[in-house]
Write a protein that holds these residues in place. Structure first.
Motif, PDB file in Angstrom:
ATOM      1  N   VAL A 198       0.839  -1.199   0.000  1.00 32.87           N
ATOM      2  CA  VAL A 198       0.000   0.000   0.000  1.00 32.87           C
ATOM      3  C   VAL A 198       0.878   1.255   0.000  1.00 32.87           C
ATOM      4  O   VAL A 198       0.639   2.188  -0.762  1.00 32.87           O
ATOM      5  CB  VAL A 198      -0.953  -0.002   1.222  1.00 32.87           C
ATOM      6  N   ALA A 199       1.906   1.268   0.848  1.00 31.54           N
ATOM      7  CA  ALA A 199       2.816   2.417   0.892  1.00 31.54           C
ATOM      8  C   ALA A 199       3.525   2.594  -0.444  1.00 31.54           C
ATOM      9  O   ALA A 199       3.696   3.716  -0.923  1.00 31.54           O
ATOM     10  CB  ALA A 199       3.824   2.237   2.014  1.00 31.54           C
ATOM     11  N   SER A 200       3.923   1.477  -1.040  1.00 34.14           N
ATOM     12  CA  SER A 200       4.588   1.528  -2.338  1.00 34.14           C
ATOM     13  C   SER A 200       3.643   2.073  -3.406  1.00 34.14           C
ATOM     14  O   SER A 200       4.045   2.869  -4.260  1.00 34.14           O
ATOM     15  CB  SER A 200       5.068   0.129  -2.718  1.00 34.14           C
ATOM     16  N   PHE A 201       2.376   1.677  -3.368  1.00 38.72           N
ATOM     17  CA  PHE A 201       1.379   2.146  -4.323  1.00 38.72           C
ATOM     18  C   PHE A 201       1.178   3.658  -4.197  1.00 38.72           C
ATOM     19  O   PHE A 201       1.147   4.384  -5.194  1.00 38.72           O
ATOM     20  CB  PHE A 201       0.049   1.411  -4.094  1.00 38.72           C
ATOM     21  N   ILE A 202       1.065   4.127  -2.944  1.00 40.90           N
ATOM     22  CA  ILE A 202       0.874   5.560  -2.703  1.00 40.90           C
ATOM     23  C   ILE A 202       2.091   6.349  -3.183  1.00 40.90           C
ATOM     24  O   ILE A 202       1.959   7.389  -3.834  1.00 40.90           O
ATOM     25  CB  ILE A 202       0.596   5.823  -1.209  1.00 40.90           C
ATOM     26  N   ALA A 203       3.286   5.840  -2.881  1.00 43.67           N
ATOM     27  CA  ALA A 203       4.512   6.524  -3.312  1.00 43.67           C
ATOM     28  C   ALA A 203       4.603   6.562  -4.828  1.00 43.67           C
ATOM     29  O   ALA A 203       4.987   7.586  -5.420  1.00 43.67           O
ATOM     30  CB  ALA A 203       5.735   5.824  -2.727  1.00 43.67           C
ATOM     31  N   LYS A 204       4.229   5.454  -5.461  1.00 43.31           N
ATOM     32  CA  LYS A 204       4.282   5.391  -6.921  1.00 43.31           C
ATOM     33  C   LYS A 204       3.319   6.407  -7.542  1.00 43.31           C
ATOM     34  O   LYS A 204       3.669   7.104  -8.499  1.00 43.31           O
ATOM     35  CB  LYS A 204       3.928   3.981  -7.379  1.00 43.31           C
ATOM     36  N   LYS A 205       2.119   6.522  -7.000  1.00 42.74           N
ATOM     37  CA  LYS A 205       1.136   7.485  -7.505  1.00 42.74           C
ATOM     38  C   LYS A 205       1.627   8.921  -7.307  1.00 42.74           C
ATOM     39  O   LYS A 205       1.443   9.776  -8.177  1.00 42.74           O
ATOM     40  CB  LYS A 205      -0.220   7.301  -6.807  1.00 42.74           C
ATOM     41  N   LEU A 206       2.263   9.182  -6.166  1.00 42.83           N
ATOM     42  CA  LEU A 206       2.796  10.511  -5.888  1.00 42.83           C
ATOM     43  C   LEU A 206       3.905  10.868  -6.875  1.00 42.83           C
ATOM     44  O   LEU A 206       3.952  11.986  -7.404  1.00 42.83           O
ATOM     45  CB  LEU A 206       3.324  10.577  -4.452  1.00 42.83           C
TER      46      LEU A 206
END
Length: 175
Positions: free
Chosen positions: A111-119
């Motif tokens: 989830v953290a990786s997904f959020i960072a990727k979107k950012l």
């Protein structure tokens, strides 16, 4: 850096003279446009078509009818276009991405990786919109081009500040 500033100043002054010789009486908005277009073209021409952002600035200016003559003259005096894309770096970045996808992670890290990727994607899109020609660049060359563009903008600002300071001194101490 000193050479870049001198070259920019020389081409910018030439562009302003060329622009003002075509139109004898200009409105305030036309003067503003002349200053901006000639500064952009001078900055792009100083880079000698070695960067994508400089080619994009020249292409944008050549679309405008009023700055077409100025653009054509600058293009005729500049060096041939050189590609700045590095395919070896791009391949190594793809290999790193492939290796990272194969690694299993716990759900909270996913989830953290997904959020960072979107950012990162959002900021990359924003950066591409700010850099001339950026929307057509891959992420690797985007960073290189952005750094080069920032250096050129800094040189442009320093030259313009020097001109303002010099003109203020001339106004304050008339001979």
């Amino acid at each position: 850096m000193k050479w870049v500033k001198q070259e920019f100043l020389k081409k910018w002054i030439w562009g302003l003279r060329k622009y003002s010789s075509e139109k004898k009486s200009m409105s305030l908005m036309e003067r503003k446009k002349a200053i901006k277009v000639s500064a952009d073209l001078a900055m792009a021409c100083t880079r000698n078509n070695r960067t994508r952002w400089s080619r994009a600035l020249i292409a944008n200016a050549s679309k405008d009818g009023s700055s077409k003559i100025l653009t054509e003259h600058l293009l005729s005096s500049s060096l041939p276009i050189r590609k700045s894309f590095n395919s070896t770096r791009m391949r190594s970045c793809r290999n790193i991405l492939r290796r990272n996808r194969a690694v299993r992670r716990p759900k909270d890290r996913v989830v953290a990786s997904f959020i960072a990727k979107k950012l990162v994607q959002k900021r990359t899109r924003r950066l591409k919109s700010l850099l001339p020609g950026g929307e057509f660049m891959d992420d690797v060359s985007l960073v290189d081009e952005t750094l080069d563009y920032i250096q050129s903008l800094r040189a442009q600002v320093e030259v313009m500040r020097c001109l303002v300071t010099a003109s203020e001194l001339m106004i304050l101490s008339p001979s």
